[in-house]
Design a protein around this motif. Structure first.
Motif, short mmCIF file in Angstrom:
data_model
loop_
_atom_site.label_atom_id
_atom_site.label_comp_id
_atom_site.label_asym_id
_atom_site.label_seq_id
_atom_site.Cartn_x
_atom_site.Cartn_y
_atom_site.Cartn_z
N LEU A 61 -6.26 -0.27 -0.10
CA LEU A 61 -5.93 -0.50 1.31
C LEU A 61 -6.47 0.66 2.14
CD1 LEU A 61 -4.36 -1.88 3.67
CD2 LEU A 61 -2.35 -0.57 2.95
N ALA A 62 -7.48 0.39 2.95
CA ALA A 62 -8.05 1.43 3.82
C ALA A 62 -8.12 0.87 5.23
CB ALA A 62 -9.43 1.84 3.33
N ARG A 63 -7.67 1.67 6.19
CA ARG A 63 -7.67 1.23 7.58
C ARG A 63 -8.25 2.32 8.48
NH1 ARG A 63 -7.21 -2.98 5.78
NH2 ARG A 63 -5.79 -4.70 6.26
N LEU A 64 -9.03 1.88 9.47
CA LEU A 64 -9.55 2.77 10.52
C LEU A 64 -8.59 2.67 11.70
CD1 LEU A 64 -11.79 4.59 11.67
CD2 LEU A 64 -13.04 2.53 12.30
N VAL A 65 -8.02 3.81 12.10
CA VAL A 65 -6.95 3.82 13.10
C VAL A 65 -7.25 4.88 14.15
CG1 VAL A 65 -4.49 4.25 13.46
CG2 VAL A 65 -5.24 3.02 11.42
N LEU A 66 -7.12 4.52 15.43
CA LEU A 66 -7.36 5.50 16.49
C LEU A 66 -6.11 6.31 16.81
CD1 LEU A 66 -9.21 6.74 18.66
CD2 LEU A 66 -8.45 4.91 20.20
N ARG A 67 -4.98 5.60 17.01
CA ARG A 67 -3.72 6.25 17.40
C ARG A 67 -2.59 5.74 16.53
NH1 ARG A 67 -3.87 8.38 22.77
NH2 ARG A 67 -1.97 9.41 22.06
N ASP A 94 -1.57 2.13 16.65
CA ASP A 94 -2.45 1.14 16.03
C ASP A 94 -2.15 0.92 14.55
OD1 ASP A 94 -3.87 1.01 18.48
OD2 ASP A 94 -5.00 2.80 17.92
N VAL A 95 -1.24 1.70 13.99
CA VAL A 95 -0.93 1.56 12.56
C VAL A 95 -0.19 0.23 12.32
CG1 VAL A 95 0.30 2.54 10.58
CG2 VAL A 95 -0.82 4.06 12.23
N GLU A 96 -0.67 -0.55 11.36
CA GLU A 96 0.01 -1.80 10.97
C GLU A 96 1.09 -1.46 9.94
OE1 GLU A 96 -3.33 -4.97 10.42
OE2 GLU A 96 -4.25 -2.99 10.16
N TRP A 97 2.27 -1.14 10.44
CA TRP A 97 3.30 -0.54 9.59
C TRP A 97 3.71 -1.42 8.42
CZ3 TRP A 97 3.66 4.38 9.70
CH2 TRP A 97 3.36 5.07 10.88
N GLU A 98 3.65 -2.73 8.59
CA GLU A 98 4.06 -3.62 7.49
C GLU A 98 3.17 -3.44 6.25
OE1 GLU A 98 1.15 -5.88 10.10
OE2 GLU A 98 2.87 -4.55 10.42
N LEU A 99 1.92 -3.03 6.46
CA LEU A 99 1.00 -2.83 5.34
C LEU A 99 1.35 -1.58 4.53
CD1 LEU A 99 -2.47 -3.61 7.01
CD2 LEU A 99 -1.07 -5.14 5.61
N PHE A 100 2.01 -0.62 5.19
CA PHE A 100 2.27 0.68 4.56
C PHE A 100 3.73 0.84 4.12
CE2 PHE A 100 -1.36 1.12 7.36
CZ PHE A 100 -2.28 1.82 6.58
#
Length: 320
Positions: free
Chosen positions: A247-253, A256-262
């Motif tokens: 699971l890798a995500r590009l996040v600006l702020r 923008d974090v998709e908390w359900e994934l983490f």
């Protein structure tokens, strides 16, 4: 009070700003100090929305083309990505005071391309179509003397005027592995092709990718702090995925974090693209600290001490 789950964070080092980005941002801020607002900037000075918005608040006006700038005595700054030769020529005709904040490592690629052209070689540029750096490099030479190749198929389909008279250069922010495979294709198809004395992938791109490779397979997830239009940030995400991170995500702020994934992870890698400020890394870590009990470890793969001086016009001895 419910106990927070533990989260082990592996913080990549180096990460974030490189010397070319620091120089470009400092150039805008110094120009604002010397000449006052507004200062015009052609294209985003670096590919990071947070940085651009911060400079706008200080009085920078961002434009895509010079014809958007009114006749003015205020300077226009060219972004770190570099510009085609035609842009400074237009600025000179309009008597616009132009300051070139092109990263010196991009300028090195421009000079290499020019060197080969002067010796009668056709030049192949390995890069991504439409990226400002690629547009700038293609614009260093007359049409028909430099050609963009993005895939092995492009290399196979290229028909040179003379196979014994070819050279190549590359975009500075590519994936190291992708570039290596493209260079292998080039040298296999054109054994006499001439490459750079030192590779064009910049030190910061290399160092950040190596740090991600070091930890990617050992964490449940990876966050790359950066903007979606940042080439080097996108490559970091791809490197993480290829190196075994599920699971890798590009996040600006943090927003923008998709908390359900983490929600169910126990380990997280964090890095930042070369145009992402450390304050955004801290913001995202603070957001994770609200949800997890953090155990933070820094994983360092290189020490960076590279420094580029400001453009000549902005140095104290030359500034008006």
């Amino acid at each position: 009070m419910e106990k927070k789950p533990k989260l082990r964070i592996l913080l990549c080092a180096p990460r974030g700003f490189c010397a070319g980005v620091v120089r470009a941002i400092d150039a805008v801020e110094e120009a604002l100090k010397i000449y006052g607002a507004p200062v015009y900037v052609r294209h985003e000075i670096v590919h990071n929305k947070y940085v651009v918005e911060g400079l706008k608040a200080k009085g920078a006006i961002f434009v895509e083309e010079l014809d958007e700038i009114p006749d003015t005595t205020k300077p226009v700054i060219f972004s770190a990505h570099g510009v085609p030769k035609s842009i400074p020529e237009v600025a000179e005709k309009r008597q616009i005071f132009a300051i070139d904040a092109t990263c010196p490592l991009v300028t090195k690629v421009h000079r290499e391309a020019e060197f080969h052209h002067q010796r009668g070689r056709q030049v192949l540029l390995v890069g991504h179509a439409g990226h400002p750096e690629v547009v700038g490099t293609l614009g260093q030479l007359p049409k028909g003397s430099i050609f963009l190749v993005q895939t092995p198929e492009d290399i196979e389909n290229f028909q040179p005027a003379d196979e014994a008279n070819l050279a190549y250069v590359t975009q500075t922010t590519l994936s190291i592995d992708d570039t290596r495979s493209m260079v292998e294709c080039l040298t296999k198809r054109f054994p006499k092709i001439i490459g750079p004395l030192r590779e064009d992938i910049c030190y910061a791109t290399t160092n950040r990718q190596e740090a991600v490779k070091r930890i990617a397979a050992s964490v449940d997830a990876m966050i790359v702090v950066g903007s979606s239009n940042s080439s080097n940030s996108q490559r970091l995400k791809e490197v993480a995925e290829r190196s075994g991170c599920k699971l890798a995500r590009l996040v600006l702020r943090a927003d923008d974090v998709e908390w359900e994934l983490f929600a169910d992870i126990s380990s997280l890698g964090i890095t930042a693209g070369a145009s992402a400020p450390e304050v955004l890394v801290e913001e995202i870590m603070a957001a994770f600290a609200e949800r997890f009990e953090l155990v933070v470890e820094t994983v360092s793969t290189a020490d960076e001490s590279v420094f580029f001086p400001l453009p000549r016009e902005l140095r104290p001895e030359n500034a008006v």
